[in-house]
Design a protein around this motif. Structure first.
Motif, PDB file in Angstrom:
ATOM      1  N   LEU A   1       1.821   1.783  -3.411  1.00 19.67           N
ATOM      2  CA  LEU A   1       0.641   2.096  -4.207  1.00 19.67           C
ATOM      3  C   LEU A   1       0.310   3.578  -4.154  1.00 19.67           C
ATOM      4  O   LEU A   1      -0.094   4.188  -5.156  1.00 19.67           O
ATOM      5  CB  LEU A   1      -0.543   1.267  -3.697  1.00 19.67           C
ATOM      6  N   PHE A   2       0.517   4.186  -2.980  1.00 18.87           N
ATOM      7  CA  PHE A   2       0.149   5.588  -2.851  1.00 18.87           C
ATOM      8  C   PHE A   2       1.130   6.522  -3.533  1.00 18.87           C
ATOM      9  O   PHE A   2       0.782   7.651  -3.873  1.00 18.87           O
ATOM     10  CB  PHE A   2      -0.043   5.954  -1.383  1.00 18.87           C
TER      11      PHE A   2
ATOM     12  N   ALA B   1      -6.687   2.245   1.245  1.00 14.50           N
ATOM     13  CA  ALA B   1      -6.228   2.019  -0.127  1.00 14.50           C
ATOM     14  C   ALA B   1      -7.386   2.065  -1.112  1.00 14.50           C
ATOM     15  O   ALA B   1      -7.305   2.703  -2.171  1.00 14.50           O
ATOM     16  CB  ALA B   1      -5.509   0.674  -0.218  1.00 14.50           C
TER      17      ALA B   1
ATOM     18  N   THR C   1      -0.214   8.957   3.788  1.00 10.74           N
ATOM     19  CA  THR C   1      -0.471   7.508   3.825  1.00 10.74           C
ATOM     20  C   THR C   1       0.779   6.720   3.461  1.00 10.74           C
ATOM     21  O   THR C   1       1.074   5.678   4.072  1.00 10.74           O
ATOM     22  CB  THR C   1      -1.618   7.152   2.859  1.00 10.74           C
TER      23      THR C   1
ATOM     24  N   CYS D   1      -2.046  11.234  -0.083  1.00 13.76           N
ATOM     25  CA  CYS D   1      -1.192  10.141  -0.564  1.00 13.76           C
ATOM     26  C   CYS D   1       0.162  10.137   0.138  1.00 13.76           C
ATOM     27  O   CYS D   1       0.682   9.077   0.507  1.00 13.76           O
ATOM     28  CB  CYS D   1      -0.999  10.262  -2.082  1.00 13.76           C
TER      29      CYS D   1
ATOM     30  N   VAL E   1       0.830  -1.209   0.000  1.00 13.68           N
ATOM     31  CA  VAL E   1       0.000   0.000   0.000  1.00 13.68           C
ATOM     32  C   VAL E   1       0.860   1.253   0.000  1.00 13.68           C
ATOM     33  O   VAL E   1       0.538   2.258  -0.642  1.00 13.68           O
ATOM     34  CB  VAL E   1      -0.955  -0.013   1.211  1.00 13.68           C
TER      35      VAL E   1
ATOM     36  N   GLN F   1       2.308   4.138   6.153  1.00 14.99           N
ATOM     37  CA  GLN F   1       2.404   2.713   5.845  1.00 14.99           C
ATOM     38  C   GLN F   1       3.849   2.250   5.672  1.00 14.99           C
ATOM     39  O   GLN F   1       4.195   1.117   6.009  1.00 14.99           O
ATOM     40  CB  GLN F   1       1.591   2.398   4.593  1.00 14.99           C
TER      41      GLN F   1
END
Length: 485
Positions: A12-13, A199, A40, A37, A9, A44
């Protein structure tokens, strides 16, 4: 094993943030999304390291670093939703929320917010401190307020706009489920699943921004307006050239007719009409160019250089607006300007005020045309620290249920193709950025009056407009304390 979801994740951001910035650029909407984003990603990424470490000292450091970003995440979401719902009046609440985040962040090194960490089957995880419930309450209130803003915006939206707001509401609901992670902070031994909801939520927002054009339509409109300006200027130049050359051509034409070389029987009126057409083309081009300039000005309002504001005579702005406006038929005769004292001045940008008058003229003339009759009266007076400009028309008036929404962006009661609902929204943004205000009073079937208040030169409102925002805020706080004492 347990660090794999957080690592995935986190990466991913980075993709989400870059995806929106690359495709949409830097806008008022993309900035808070990228902030979500970024927070996060950092949160994470830190949890990925936390779930893998076996060193208690490293865990103690990582739980506080990770929570630094968690503290700001709800506020960045609220920031994003304010822009989606176009509710700039929420700014004081937003600033207060960011201030609370900073306060809690300052207390992180101690045990007030995070009281330490606990070892679970998946790794170390923070333990809530005595002030942690304050952050939980902040999160709940911001999520609830965001939902309320979206629902309020949805009531007046339709078509694609409502679909976009529905997707934002769905994203907000998914985001809210992430609050289950707080249970782990209070000793419930389960793997924190909030990352999955976060997510899905921000992924849905990223798709909404790009796929459903959530980025404010001003950006697209600015591009279109800029592209229109060049061919308009070319058409105007050609019209001027035709007008200048036609004088000589017409002399030759008349000479040919007088000497019997050419018989203009039945066509005599058309030859004179050509010069009138050239003049009419130039008038239309000038009027349209002025409208394009006004549109471009609306897209650059936020970048106004307040340090260049100066004193201007209201009479000059009114005269310039009337001279440049593309009146048709008897429209100009419907406008009356009451005598304005030479001392009636304001501080700001005369160009912006002229464009405000353009918009008010355009709307009033449209209403009068639909109504079938009406007159426009423009007046201005100096009222203490403000220059007050009044624009009154005796058209059909505005319905009571419509009046509260007339300054909303893209709200219009005109038939499709007759207006985009940007004019009065521009007027409000412009007057507020100049340090003033605009309000409307209307009686159905009688009249509509717009009152524009602009700061007088040297007035407190004028000085506040030209101050840097931080200094202006500090000055207002000092004044408030003085008044209280």
């Amino acid at each position: 094993m347990y660090a794999i979801p957080t690592a995935f994740v986190s990466a991913l951001f980075v993709v989400f943030g870059l995806y929106v910035v690359i495709t949409q650029g830097v806008t008022r909407l993309s900035v808070p999304f990228v902030m979500m984003c970024a927070t996060t990603f950092a949160w994470q990424g830190t949890w990925t390291l936390l779930f893998q470490t076996e060193d208690p000292h490293t865990a103690a450091l990582l739980v506080r670093i990770g929570y630094l970003f968690i503290l700001f995440l709800p506020t960045t979401l609220y920031h994003f939703m304010i822009e989606v719902a176009a509710r700039r009046k929420e700014q004081p609440i937003l600033l207060a929320s960011y201030g609370l985040c900073v306060l809690l962040a300052v207390l992180l090194p101690g045990h007030e917010v995070i009281a330490g960490y606990q070892k679970y089957f998946f790794g170390y995880y923070p333990i809530a401190g005595p002030l942690h419930p304050l952050h939980v309450v902040q999160t709940v209130l911001l999520a609830a307020r965001s939902g309320q803003l979206l629902l309020d915006a949805r009531k007046t939206a339709g078509g694609e706009a409502r679909k976009r707001l529905d997707l934002c509401l769905a994203s907000l609901c998914l985001y809210s489920f992430a609050a289950v992670d707080y249970a782990v902070n209070y000793g419930y031994g389960m793997y924190p699943p909030g990352v999955l909801f976060i997510a899905l939520s921000l992924g849905l927002l990223a798709v909404t921004i790009v796929r459903y054009h959530l980025i404010h339509p001003y950006a697209l409109a600015a591009t279109i307006a800029h592209e229109i300006a060049t061919p308009l200027a070319t058409i105007g130049m050609h019209a001027d050239e035709i007008a200048s050359v036609w004088t000589h051509v017409f002399k030759g034409y008349r000479a040919a007719v007088n000497h019997g070389i050419y018989d203009d029987h039945g066509h005599s009126g058309q030859s004179e009409r050509i010069s009138q057409l050239a003049t009419a083309i130039r008038r239309e081009v000038s009027g349209t160019s002025a409208m394009v300039e006004m549109a471009l000005a609306s897209f650059t309002l936020d970048r106004l250089d307040r340090s260049r504001f100066s004193a201007h005579h209201v009479q000059h702005c009114v005269t310039s607006a009337l001279e440049r406006y593309p009146f048709r038929g008897d429209e100009r005769a419907r406008v009356t300007v009451l005598p304005i004292e030479p001392a009636t001045r304001f501080s700001g940008s005369d160009t912006v005020v002229i464009f405000v008058l353009f918009n008010l003229l355009k709307n009033a003339l449209h209403a009068i045309h639909v109504w079938g009759d009406g007159q426009i009266t423009i007046s201005a007076v100096q009222d203490q620290d403000f220059c007050v400009l009044q624009f009154r028309d005796t058209g059909p008036g505005i319905a009571p249920d419509v009046l509260p929404h007339i300054f909303d962006a893209f709200f219009s009661t005109k038939r499709h193709g007759s207006g985009a609902g940007m004019g009065l929204a521009f007027c409000r943004r412009a007057t507020e950025l100049l340090g003033g205000s605009i309000e409307c009073n209307s009686v159905r079937g009688s009249h509509t009056t717009f009152t524009v208040r602009l700061p007088a030169p040297g007035s407190p409102a004028d000085r506040a407009t030209q101050e840097p925002p931080a200094r202006s805020w500090r000055r207002r706080q000092v004044n408030a304390k003085v008044e209280e004492s």
